[in-house]
Design a protein around this motif. Structure first.
Motif, short mmCIF file in Angstrom:
data_model
loop_
_atom_site.label_atom_id
_atom_site.label_comp_id
_atom_site.label_asym_id
_atom_site.label_seq_id
_atom_site.Cartn_x
_atom_site.Cartn_y
_atom_site.Cartn_z
N GLY A 1 0.81 -1.21 0.00
CA GLY A 1 0.00 0.00 0.00
C GLY A 1 0.84 1.26 0.00
O GLY A 1 0.51 2.23 -0.70
N LEU A 2 1.92 1.26 0.77
CA LEU A 2 2.79 2.44 0.82
C LEU A 2 3.49 2.66 -0.52
O LEU A 2 3.64 3.81 -0.98
N VAL A 3 3.91 1.56 -1.18
CA VAL A 3 4.55 1.70 -2.49
C VAL A 3 3.55 2.23 -3.50
O VAL A 3 3.84 3.14 -4.29
N ALA A 4 2.31 1.68 -3.49
CA ALA A 4 1.28 2.16 -4.43
C ALA A 4 0.95 3.62 -4.16
O ALA A 4 0.74 4.41 -5.10
N ASP B 1 3.01 5.90 -2.90
CA ASP B 1 4.13 6.70 -3.40
C ASP B 1 4.08 6.86 -4.92
O ASP B 1 4.59 7.84 -5.47
N LEU B 2 3.45 5.88 -5.61
CA LEU B 2 3.33 5.95 -7.07
C LEU B 2 2.05 6.66 -7.49
O LEU B 2 1.67 6.60 -8.67
N ASP B 3 1.39 7.31 -6.53
CA ASP B 3 0.19 8.12 -6.78
C ASP B 3 -1.03 7.30 -7.18
O ASP B 3 -1.95 7.81 -7.83
N ALA B 4 -1.05 6.00 -6.84
CA ALA B 4 -2.25 5.19 -7.09
C ALA B 4 -3.36 5.65 -6.16
O ALA B 4 -3.13 6.15 -5.06
N SER B 5 -4.61 5.49 -6.60
CA SER B 5 -5.76 5.88 -5.78
C SER B 5 -6.32 4.73 -4.95
O SER B 5 -6.91 4.95 -3.89
N VAL B 6 -6.16 3.51 -5.43
CA VAL B 6 -6.67 2.32 -4.74
C VAL B 6 -5.68 1.18 -4.98
O VAL B 6 -5.12 1.05 -6.07
N LEU B 7 -5.49 0.34 -3.95
CA LEU B 7 -4.69 -0.87 -4.10
C LEU B 7 -5.59 -2.07 -3.85
O LEU B 7 -6.22 -2.19 -2.80
N LEU B 8 -5.64 -2.98 -4.84
CA LEU B 8 -6.38 -4.23 -4.72
C LEU B 8 -5.37 -5.37 -4.76
O LEU B 8 -4.62 -5.49 -5.74
N VAL B 9 -5.35 -6.20 -3.73
CA VAL B 9 -4.39 -7.29 -3.62
C VAL B 9 -5.11 -8.59 -3.95
O VAL B 9 -6.06 -8.99 -3.25
N SER B 10 -4.67 -9.25 -5.02
CA SER B 10 -5.28 -10.50 -5.48
C SER B 10 -4.70 -11.66 -4.69
O SER B 10 -3.48 -11.81 -4.58
N SER B 11 -5.60 -12.52 -4.14
CA SER B 11 -5.15 -13.60 -3.27
C SER B 11 -5.82 -14.90 -3.65
O SER B 11 -7.02 -14.95 -3.91
N VAL B 12 -5.03 -15.99 -3.68
CA VAL B 12 -5.58 -17.32 -3.90
C VAL B 12 -5.86 -18.02 -2.57
O VAL B 12 -6.61 -18.99 -2.53
#
Length: 531
Positions: A93-96, A98-109
């Motif tokens: 989330g912190l990396v996203a 810093d890259l100016d992303a608005s939302v982070l969605l983490v795909s999980s199996v």
């Protein structure tokens, strides 16, 4: 003043609360799909309605885990999807961010858990972070191959759900019907004359009577041992319980339907074959009941519809139990219900201090060790792609919650009530109806009073559950309500001594098992058979 307090309480109960399950709305033009997402409401601020949710273009980076900033360029204004693993969700989330992303969605199996690894890291996040199932990401890519936009929202869940009303009606109707059936059977037995009981408490009509305090105590001890064994050896014993339930529920459903058809004066359609009479009605009923039981056994893990059949079989099981098992007097009722009240409270409230995960043995066994949903504290767990189906004990009534839209999208949520919360107080209701028959009460005063007391106790159980937002041992409220009401009524009517010890001719003798007639009387009676 009381009216105002009532409406204030009603408004509070019907108020809405924020959960941690949300909805991922994916669209491209007029086409849209909705999927489950899991987030931590403490760190991520998500809109409570679709109309107020912002729309973001999607950047899918499944080949990247986004643990190091240098791996990607700017993601300004986008909702980025990355794979789980490599580092903590908070780091992604912190990396996203810093890259100016608005939302982070983490795909999980694997199973989804609301993010909570590092509180200090999450406090630095300003963008929503959520987990989604990997298979649903692949589905969205297939449905929207030319790009898509997403909106995140978490509709508030009403604290009160209508499924509780349905559960209340099922429980009350089952208890009153089972108690009425037991009293009706006692009336037929009374009209047929005295019925002798065998040494194990089984009458000629097939009913089993609990008459010995020692046997009641041993029965409760066996229940405790069985519950502990289920806790430690659930993986193997659950299949034994499933097989027993299939057999018992098929037999119970047959008895219920056969008795109903007999009461409606339906023809048995008997056919003679080699000097033997075969009932076509019985064969058809047996075929239907066995088929329903087998269907449940095959599709028992399909939550979408199998709960209907499980509840039907469960109602039949409870009704047949209340008709077949009888308590001989109020003393046995007090002993049995009091011991089971202690059993319920101990395994719900005390065992969390004894188990390593802080979960009560009763809840763990009732829901199954692989059950998802609410966990400790504010952590929520939802089955992921690789989750294997787990077996659950068929010992509860289940009604799906109607208003939990986001939760049902992630995993169907049910309101549940154990069979024991129906059967145990129901045995007292049945005894009260039989006592009405013994004393010739045409108004069924004991039966009606105990049935109302059961409804009040169950209503109190649900009220405390809603106010505390925690599951409750229902017997903690049902046992005092039913026992005190029955005892109080007997005292007011000056019939407590007879109510305590049972009724004359139909009173089952205790350990001494003395004959009802003396040897001399039996000899003069000629055709009278002593019990």
């Amino acid at each position: 003043m009381m009216v105002k307090l009532f409406f204030l309480l009603l408004m509070w109960v019907c108020s809405q609360v924020r959960g941690q399950e949300g909805i991922l709305h994916v669209s491209n033009g007029s086409t849209f799909r909705e999927y489950c997402l899991l987030y931590n409401s403490t760190w991520s601020n998500i809109s409570d309605s679709l109309s107020r949710a912002e729309s973001y273009p999607v950047q899918v980076l499944l080949s990247s885990q986004l643990c190091v900033r240098g791996q990607q360029g700017s993601l300004r204004g986008q909702a980025v999807v990355v794979e789980r693993g490599g580092c903590e969700v908070s780091q992604k989330g912190l990396v996203a961010q810093d890259l100016d992303a608005s939302v982070l969605l983490v795909s999980s199996v694997s199973d989804l858990e609301s993010p909570s690894e590092n509180g200090s890291e999450f406090r630095r996040l300003k963008i929503p972070v959520a987990l989604v199932r990997h298979r649903e990401v692949l589905d969205a890519l297939q449905v929207f191959p030319r790009g898509m936009e997403v909106r995140l929202y978490a509709p508030p869940v009403p604290l009160f759900d209508a499924s509780i009303v349905v559960m209340f009606l099922i429980a009350v109707v089952t208890v009153t019907t089972g108690g009425f059936w037991s009293g009706a059977a006692e009336r037929l037995k009374q009209a047929a004359g005295p019925v002798c009981d065998s040494s194990d408490g089984r009458s000629d009509g097939g009913e089993v009577s609990l008459y010995s305090p020692l046997k009641v105590f041993l029965f409760v001890v066996m229940m405790c041992v069985m519950l502990v064994l289920m806790y430690f050896f659930y993986r193997w014993l659950v299949y034994v319980i499933i097989v027993i339930f299939c057999l018992a529920s098929a037999s119970a459903l047959y008895n219920c339907l056969d008795s109903l058809m007999t009461a409606l004066s339906c023809s048995t359609l008997s056919v003679s074959c080699r000097e033997r009479s075969v009932s076509v009605r019985s064969l058809l009923l047996a075929a239907v009941c066995i088929t329903l039981s087998v269907i449940w056994g095959v599709y028992r893990n399909d939550d979408r519809w199998i709960w209907i059949l499980q509840d039907l079989l469960g109602i039949a099981f409870c009704l047949n139990f209340l008709k077949t098992i009888s308590l001989s007097n109020f003393k046995i009722c007090v002993i049995l219900l009091s011991l089971l009240l202690l059993y319920d409270v101990f395994f719900v409230f005390i065992t969390p201090f004894l188990t390593p995960n802080g979960e009560s043995i009763m809840v763990q066994v009732a829901l199954g060790p692989g059950a998802g949903g609410k966990g400790e504290g504010r952590v929520v767990r939802v089955p992921g792609d690789n989750s294997t189906s787990y077996e659950r004990l068929p010992v509860v009534m289940r009604i799906p919650q109607f208003s939990a839209l986001a939760q049902n999208l992630c995993m169907m949520q049910f309101s549940i009530l154990g069979y024991g919360d129906i059967i145990i107080p129901g045995l007292l209701v049945a005894y009260c109806h039989r006592f009405d028959v013994w004393i010739g009460s045409s108004r069924r005063i004991y039966f009606l009073s105990c049935s109302v007391a059961y409804a009040v106790g169950l209503l109190l159980t649900f009220t405390v559950m809603l106010l505390s937002r925690m599951g409750q041992p229902a017997l903690l409220y049902l046992v005092p309500c039913t026992l005190l009401t029955s005892a109080g009524l007997a005292c007011v009517r000056k019939e407590f001594k007879r109510f305590w010890s049972g009724s004359g001719t139909y009173q089952v003798l205790e350990e001494s098992r003395k004959p009802l007639l003396s040897d001399g009387d039996a000899g003069r009676g000629g055709g009278v058979r002593s019990c």
